[in-house]
Design a protein around this motif. Structure first.
Motif, PDB file in Angstrom:
ATOM      1  N   PHE A   1      34.534 -43.166 -26.967  1.00 28.73           N
ATOM      2  CA  PHE A   1      33.236 -43.612 -27.490  1.00 28.73           C
ATOM      3  C   PHE A   1      32.907 -42.905 -28.810  1.00 28.73           C
ATOM      4  O   PHE A   1      32.289 -43.487 -29.689  1.00 28.73           O
ATOM      5  CB  PHE A   1      32.131 -43.375 -26.452  1.00 28.73           C
TER       6      PHE A   1
ATOM      7  N   GLU B   1      35.336 -44.742 -31.565  1.00 30.69           N
ATOM      8  CA  GLU B   1      34.970 -46.120 -31.906  1.00 30.69           C
ATOM      9  C   GLU B   1      33.509 -46.234 -32.372  1.00 30.69           C
ATOM     10  O   GLU B   1      33.189 -47.021 -33.238  1.00 30.69           O
ATOM     11  CB  GLU B   1      35.192 -47.048 -30.705  1.00 30.69           C
TER      12      GLU B   1
ATOM     13  N   LEU C   1      35.059 -51.614 -29.214  1.00 25.43           N
ATOM     14  CA  LEU C   1      34.980 -50.888 -27.941  1.00 25.43           C
ATOM     15  C   LEU C   1      35.443 -51.764 -26.776  1.00 25.43           C
ATOM     16  O   LEU C   1      36.145 -51.297 -25.883  1.00 25.43           O
ATOM     17  CB  LEU C   1      33.539 -50.434 -27.697  1.00 25.43           C
TER      18      LEU C   1
ATOM     19  N   CYS D   1      27.202 -48.797 -25.063  1.00 31.31           N
ATOM     20  CA  CYS D   1      27.894 -47.543 -24.704  1.00 31.31           C
ATOM     21  C   CYS D   1      27.320 -46.987 -23.402  1.00 31.31           C
ATOM     22  O   CYS D   1      28.071 -46.585 -22.497  1.00 31.31           O
ATOM     23  CB  CYS D   1      27.712 -46.492 -25.812  1.00 31.31           C
TER      24      CYS D   1
END
Lengths: 175, 174
Positions: A5, A8, A23, A58
């Protein structure tokens, strides 16, 4: 997870949609941590979440992978490095803003920001300009501009009015 | 300004928007028009910095926080940026299926379109502040064209604009 995370979320230019796509590729195709259905649900719900689509994605993906620990890891890794960069860049701008050449460059960049904002406007409304929904979409955009510029209504009130109108709207017939 | 008060102001903007730059109109109303915490030029600069960096477009809120309250303000901006993202968790748990409801989709569509409209309305005063010469109008038009019709990344448009501004200034010196 933090590495994925963090990488990206903080190195991809092009804003939320481009980064979410990158992602998704990693999470579904490369790592196989999520299946396509889970990933699509995260994208859909991220669009319904206030704030930034990328960070909601996310957080949602992190939640599916590791509950609170996963959500917080993904959210922090996806936001802290780029936020630090922005804070430092703003601090540098502030320090150097009295330099003549910097002022000239900043003036030119501010002019380009008008183009950037107009392109962001078009990018936002373009998906809603398809046949069958164009009329309602244009009316919604025009109405909100009039309420903001002529009515001087608070933007939050305009968004609440739009949500209410959206609830009662009927789908247009296909052309 | 107290960073927590600043956080509450910024959070109001991030909670009231559904895409990166949509919070701009709410921030401008609160920070520029109502409370004079920053100027149109500072808001515009924050937007440029946010677009010059990788990551989410909404990062300009960190820059807005910096202008209003230094580095503690930037922290408040980051916190206001990440807080709404946590709302996706109860949505995944309880409301996943409702995201497919036509009424909910229509409401979201209306809010996205209205936020684009109010953002455009807020862009006009920023344009008045930024466009003050034929060169500036040219830079804005070329930037718009490049972003709409090519795949050039925003960072290159911003760097190119800076160069386009500096070249005439350098030539005048010569």
């Amino acid at each position: 997870m933090a590495a994925l995370f963090g990488r990206e979320g903080n190195v991809t230019f092009g804003g939320g949609i481009a980064t979410v796509a990158a992602l998704q590729r990693e999470l579904v195709n490369s790592k196989r941590w999520l299946d396509e259905e889970q990933s699509s649900m995260c994208v859909a719900l991220a669009r319904f979440t206030p704030g930034t689509v990328l960070l909601a994605f996310c957080t949602g993906a992190g939640w599916l992978l590791g509950r609170w620990k996963g959500a917080l890891t993904a959210l922090l890794a996806g936001s802290i490095p780029s936020a630090l960069l922005v804070a430092l860049m703003t601090g540098c701008f502030d320090l150097w803003s009295s330099q003549k050449l910097v002022q000239v460059a900043v003036s030119a960049v501010l002019a380009s920001s008008v183009g950037i904002l107009l392109s962001a406007f078009w990018t936002t409304i373009r998906p809603y300009m398809k046949a069958g929904r164009r009329g309602q979409s244009l009316a919604m955009v025009a109405g909100s501009i009039v309420l903001a510029m002529v009515g001087h209504l608070n933007p939050i009130l305009i968004l609440l009015l739009a949500a209410t109108a959206g609830y009662f709207l009927k789908e247009e017939q296909q052309a | 300004m107290n960073w927590f008060v600043l956080y509450i102001h910024l959070l109001q903007a991030t909670l009231g928007s559904f895409s990166g730059l949509a919070s701009m109109s709410i921030l401008r109303e609160d920070f520029v028009v109502q409370n004079h915490y920053l100027t149109d030029r500072q808001l515009n600069t924050a937007l440029v910095i946010g677009r010059s960096t990788p990551g989410p477009v909404g990062l300009y809120v960190v820059s807005v926080g910096y202008y209003a309250g230094g580095y503690p303000g930037a922290f408040a901006g980051w916190l206001a940026l990440v807080t709404p993202a946590l709302l996706v968790i109860p949505m995944i748990q309880y409301a996943g299926r409702k995201a497919e409801s036509p009424a909910v989709k229509r409401m979201l569509r209306a809010v996205v379109l209205a936020s684009a409209g109010v953002s455009l309305a807020a862009t006009l005063p920023l344009g008045v502040d930024a466009l003050h010469s034929p060169i500036a109008y040219g830079i804005a038009a070329v930037s718009l064209g490049l972003l709409l019709f090519t795949k050039v990344e925003t960072i290159w448009v911003i760097l190119g604009s800076a160069a386009a501004g500096l070249i005439p200034a350098a030539m005048q010196r010569i």
